[in-house]
Every structure is written in C-alpha cells, then in structure tokens.
Scaffold this motif. Structure first.
Motif, short mmCIF file in Angstrom:
data_model
loop_
_atom_site.label_atom_id
_atom_site.label_comp_id
_atom_site.label_asym_id
_atom_site.label_seq_id
_atom_site.Cartn_x
_atom_site.Cartn_y
_atom_site.Cartn_z
N PHE A 66 5.07 7.10 -1.54
CA PHE A 66 5.02 7.52 -3.06
C PHE A 66 6.27 7.86 -3.53
CE2 PHE A 66 0.53 7.93 -2.01
CZ PHE A 66 -0.30 7.28 -2.81
N GLU A 67 7.19 8.74 -2.71
CA GLU A 67 8.33 9.44 -3.44
C GLU A 67 9.14 8.29 -3.96
OE1 GLU A 67 6.04 12.39 -1.17
OE2 GLU A 67 6.87 10.35 -0.48
N SER A 68 9.33 7.05 -3.04
CA SER A 68 9.96 5.88 -3.77
C SER A 68 9.71 5.32 -4.78
CB SER A 68 10.06 4.90 -2.38
OG SER A 68 8.96 4.07 -2.20
N LEU A 69 8.45 5.48 -5.34
CA LEU A 69 8.03 5.06 -6.58
C LEU A 69 8.68 5.40 -7.95
CD1 LEU A 69 4.32 5.06 -6.26
CD2 LEU A 69 5.69 3.24 -6.16
N GLY A 70 9.38 6.86 -7.60
CA GLY A 70 10.02 7.14 -8.68
C GLY A 70 11.38 6.43 -9.27
N VAL A 71 11.89 5.75 -8.21
CA VAL A 71 12.98 4.67 -8.62
C VAL A 71 12.53 3.56 -9.41
CG1 VAL A 71 14.80 3.63 -7.64
CG2 VAL A 71 14.17 5.80 -6.58
N ILE B 72 0.72 -1.26 0.14
CA ILE B 72 0.04 0.09 0.06
C ILE B 72 0.82 1.42 0.04
CG2 ILE B 72 -2.07 1.06 1.16
CD1 ILE B 72 -2.67 -1.54 2.50
N PHE B 73 0.63 2.12 -1.03
CA PHE B 73 1.31 3.30 -1.31
C PHE B 73 0.90 4.45 -0.28
CE2 PHE B 73 1.90 1.07 -5.11
CZ PHE B 73 3.10 0.77 -4.88
N VAL B 74 1.73 5.14 0.49
CA VAL B 74 1.28 6.05 1.68
C VAL B 74 2.01 7.31 1.54
CG1 VAL B 74 0.72 4.14 3.25
CG2 VAL B 74 3.09 5.24 3.28
N GLU B 75 1.50 8.41 2.26
CA GLU B 75 1.97 9.55 2.11
C GLU B 75 2.96 10.01 3.37
OE1 GLU B 75 1.55 12.50 0.11
OE2 GLU B 75 0.17 11.45 -1.01
N ASN B 76 2.62 9.16 4.51
CA ASN B 76 3.64 9.38 5.59
C ASN B 76 3.67 8.09 6.38
OD1 ASN B 76 4.22 9.98 8.42
ND2 ASN B 76 3.96 11.92 8.21
N MET B 77 4.94 7.58 6.29
CA MET B 77 5.10 6.16 6.78
C MET B 77 5.23 6.20 8.12
SD MET B 77 6.19 3.21 5.80
CE MET B 77 6.55 3.24 3.96
N ASN B 78 5.77 7.16 8.67
CA ASN B 78 5.65 7.07 10.40
C ASN B 78 4.29 7.04 10.85
OD1 ASN B 78 8.54 7.10 10.64
ND2 ASN B 78 8.82 9.32 10.48
N GLU B 79 3.36 7.88 10.35
CA GLU B 79 2.20 7.90 10.85
C GLU B 79 1.40 6.56 10.66
OE1 GLU B 79 -0.37 11.33 9.22
OE2 GLU B 79 1.01 12.73 10.36
N THR B 80 1.65 5.88 9.32
CA THR B 80 1.28 4.56 9.14
C THR B 80 1.49 3.55 9.90
OG1 THR B 80 1.04 5.32 6.56
CG2 THR B 80 0.86 3.08 7.11
N ILE B 81 2.56 3.57 10.36
CA ILE B 81 3.38 2.56 11.17
C ILE B 81 2.90 2.57 12.57
CG2 ILE B 81 5.41 1.76 12.37
CD1 ILE B 81 6.93 2.39 9.74
N ASP B 82 2.78 3.93 12.89
CA ASP B 82 2.10 4.20 14.49
C ASP B 82 0.53 3.74 14.34
OD1 ASP B 82 4.32 5.44 15.32
OD2 ASP B 82 3.79 7.67 14.83
N PHE B 83 -0.05 4.03 13.31
CA PHE B 83 -1.57 3.54 13.36
C PHE B 83 -1.68 2.03 13.30
CE2 PHE B 83 -5.11 1.92 10.99
CZ PHE B 83 -6.21 2.29 11.64
N TYR B 84 -0.97 1.32 12.52
CA TYR B 84 -0.96 -0.26 12.48
C TYR B 84 -0.45 -0.54 13.77
CZ TYR B 84 -3.16 -0.21 8.03
OH TYR B 84 -3.93 -0.07 6.89
N LYS B 85 0.62 0.00 14.38
CA LYS B 85 0.82 -0.67 15.75
C LYS B 85 -0.33 -0.40 16.92
CE LYS B 85 5.89 -0.14 15.55
NZ LYS B 85 6.94 0.77 16.05
N SER B 86 -1.03 0.62 16.72
CA SER B 86 -2.08 0.88 17.43
C SER B 86 -3.20 -0.13 17.54
CB SER B 86 -2.56 2.20 17.31
OG SER B 86 -3.36 2.18 16.40
N ILE B 87 -3.27 -0.77 16.60
CA ILE B 87 -4.39 -1.93 16.19
C ILE B 87 -3.81 -3.29 16.22
CG2 ILE B 87 -6.03 -0.27 15.22
CD1 ILE B 87 -5.32 -1.68 12.45
#
Length: 79
Positions: free
Chosen positions: A55-60, A8-23
């Motif tokens: 998303f930024e890493s998709l450029g590569v 899943i492509f995300v804007e903010n990795m840290n927020e994503t990780i924090d959310f999934y850890k919370s569940i």
C-alpha cells in the motif's frame, strides 16, 4: 487477451511471499531485486500469476488513493 494478472495490494510483503511459497508459488521478480524491503513481487504456480504491491508504494504511482482507507485491494493487468 492472452492473460490476466491481478496486482493485489498487501500490508506485509514478506508475510505474503512466505504464505504463497508455502502453497507452491515461486517468486520470479521483485522490486527491488534483492533485500527485505520489497514493494512489489510477481509469483507464479504453473499457469497462475499474481503480483503483489505494498500500500505504501501506491503513494508514488496513484497519489489520489487514500493510504489510510485502503479501499483499493486489486488491479487487473491484461496482456
């Protein structure tokens, strides 16, 4: 096929990780392996595995995808 894992492509990795850890998910791999500027992460909760990529890493990897429009939001990996 033994498993299917969405990337899943995300804007903010840290927020994503924090959310999934919370569940209840656990971070099991990331690129880079340490630090706060992660571009990819794999998280699991029992038999469920999600991969997240910025998303930024998709450029590569996928230079033909427009980073401005961000229409692609998930890719599926089969094992």
């Amino acid at each position: 096929m033994e498993s299917l894992s969405p990337n899943i492509f995300v804007e903010n990795m840290n927020e994503t990780i924090d959310f999934y850890k919370s569940i209840g998910f656990q971070l099991i791999m990331s690129v880079p392996e340490t630090g706060s500027d992660l571009v990819w992460a794999m998280m699991t909760n029992e038999k469920v595995t999600f991969m997240f990529q910025t998303f930024e890493s998709l450029g590569v990897e996928l230079p033909n995808i427009s980073r401005k429009k961000r229409r692609l939001t998930v890719a599926l990996y089969q094992y």
